[in-house]
Design a protein around this motif. Structure first.
Motif: not given
Length: 533
Positions: A95, A149-150, A408, A450, A456-461, A463
């Motif tokens: 990271n 985390r973010f 995002n 979240l 899970k894929e949508e949560q990647k947006h 930020l």
């Protein structure tokens, strides 16, 4: 079986001894992994800084640490010593803001992927130094592996309604940096004031930056009273460039906001030609509330917006430019011949479609300059601009909708992240006047950015998360500190710490230690939490 029991009786207590309880170390936000080691590191004038990696930003982090140790703890580091604080860049750390901090009696080792991670490690290190100790300081031997985390951990300060001096903002940024906040959102324009020098439009400084009077007490109080005092001010571009540099040295990005098409009464007071009805008289707002007068989507208005944003982007190098988009009442557009004709010629559905047209034109211009826009969740209405990021404030609904669309999102729901709300159930009986509603420290801490309704894929947006200090009822820095701290420390842990590692009762214990740092920095924090546990 008896041997196993004996083994566990011997080993398990040793394991517990090696693991710090959360509150054993007063670290906020709580790190990812913490392991106790043997002994202590003596921090005194016989310690040097050792830079393994030749990196200018890393060198600056070392200089920043030296300055803190000298000014806050009376420790003047040596040029050479057997004991050292060593900085090293390690590409294996995944990271950009991650770091590994290891302390033994001879060495403080900080490894990070970037200088930003090293700076954040320094914030952890300074929290390990007891407030009040001088010259010879013992730091516990420890191993910490940490990362956020973010990526977006932000705080917004509304300087549009009340002007805050640069000296206060620098102090504010210093404390935000200590708790690993990495974004500072400046709400620069409002109905009640314009705060940035725009060279091409000097009346923004001469007229828009000042109001003749300000409502006293809450706007709902009867009878309504005014102070009769002229209030205002603005930041020169030179001052803002200096502030940007100051924040960058603390690895904080300043995100400017120029609100549009609503919240622009101060603009119309100076330049009525950008309204739907130029013959009307406008004045900078003296009380609080949403105004019906907004920018009219005419070509001269768009030239004005582009000219302003060009100067804004010249001063602020941030990727994101916030353009507001919230609370834009459409009453004037509904009766404006130009607006109604534009709706027809562009094939728009209604006035919401017209706002989308407005935002999309601005977004296209900002994107052409290699930047991207952020807007409040109202920019979803009528259709979202292609590369827009949504800041979800009216709950989570807008953020969820945007994330499902592949945009995002920065989560900042008002019922968790609006720090201009009251902090105690007694509200005005116990606290200075605020805008309303009730947001205690525990509620801020409980937030999880979240939403479970996202895949899970949508949560990647998502930020990250951001707290907001709107200043309708916050006229000075002293009051702003009271509303911000310590609730923003809870938000810092929401943005940094993994959800399963959060523990509110433990946070309060750590916060009581952290309050000594706030005392030392002369922060006027709200002390209501001291009654807990």
């Amino acid at each position: 079986m008896k041997r196993v029991r004996v083994f566990l009786l011997i080993i398990f207590p040793l394991y517990l001894k090696a693991q710090y309880k959360n509150s054993d170390l007063p670290l906020i936000p709580r790190p990812l992994e913490v392991t106790k080691q043997q002994g202590t590191f003596l921090l005194n004038n016989q310690v040097s800084i050792n830079l393994i990696s030749k990196d200018t930003d890393l060198k600056n982090v070392g200089a920043y640490l030296s300055e803190i140790l000298r000014d806050d703890y009376g420790v003047k580091l040596s040029n050479s010593s057997n004991r050292a604080i060593r900085f090293e860049l390690d590409p294996q750390i995944p990271n950009q803001e991650g770091y590994v901090l290891k302390i033994n009696p001879q060495l403080v080792s900080i490894k990070s992927k970037s200088a930003a991670g090293a700076f954040l490690a320094v914030q952890t290190l300074r929290q390990l130094i007891p407030i009040g100790q001088k010259d010879k300081i013992e730091i516990p031997a420890i191993s910490i592996k940490d990362e956020p985390r973010f990526a977006h951990r932000g705080v917004m300060l509304d300087v549009g309604r009340y002007y805050f001096p640069v000296s206060f903002i620098k102090k504010y940024i210093d404390v935000l940096a200590a708790y690993k906040i990495n974004k500072f959102h400046m709400h620069l324009t409002e109905d009640g004031g314009w705060r940035m020098e725009i060279k091409k439009y000097p009346k923004l400084q001469e007229i828009s930056a000042w109001r003749d009077s300000t409502v006293v007490g809450h706007v709902s109080d009867k009878p309504r009273k005014y102070d009769g005092k002229r209030h205002g001010g603005y930041y020169t571009q030179e001052e803002l460039r200096d502030l940007v540099k100051y924040a960058q040295q603390r690895f904080i990005t300043i995100i400017p906001e120029i609100d549009m098409p609503g919240h622009t009464l101060s603009v119309l007071a100076a330049y009525p030609e950008f309204s739907c009805f130029p013959d009307r008289k406008y004045q900078v707002l003296t009380a609080w509330g949403i105004q019906k007068d907004i920018l009219c989507p005419k070509e001269n208005t768009f030239r004005f917006v582009e000219d302003v944003l060009t100067e804004v982007m010249d001063v602020f190098p941030s990727k994101y430019i916030h353009i507001g988009g919230d609370e834009a009442w459409k009453d004037n557009w509904k009766v404006c011949p130009h607006c109604q004709n534009l709706i027809k010629t562009e094939g728009l559905k209604d006035e919401h479609g017209l706002q989308s047209y407005f935002i999309k034109r601005v977004e296209k211009f900002v994107s052409s300059k290699g930047r991207a826009i952020i807007g409040w969740d109202e920019i979803l209405e009528g259709g979202l601009a292609p590369n827009a990021t949504v800041m979800s404030w009216r709950g989570e609904k807008g953020g969820i909708e945007a994330a499902k669309m592949g945009h995002n999102v920065i989560m900042s729901p008002n019922h968790y992240m609006y720090l201009d709300y009251y902090q105690t159930p007694e509200m005005r009986k116990r606290e200075p006047v605020a805008i309303g509603s009730y947001l205690p420290l525990e509620t801020v801490y409980s937030y999880n950015p979240l939403p479970k309704s996202l895949s899970k894929e949508e949560q990647k947006h998502i930020l990250g998360v951001q707290a907001h200090i709107w200043s309708e009822y916050i006229p000075n820095g002293n009051h702003a500190e009271h509303m911000t701290f310590p609730r923003v420390l809870a938000m810092a842990e929401v943005g940094w710490t993994q959800q399963e590692k959060k523990d509110y009762s433990d946070f309060i214990k750590r916060l009581k230690t952290a309050s000594k740092f706030l005392d030392y920095k002369q922060i006027n924090y709200a002390r209501y939490f001291l009654d807990q546990y």
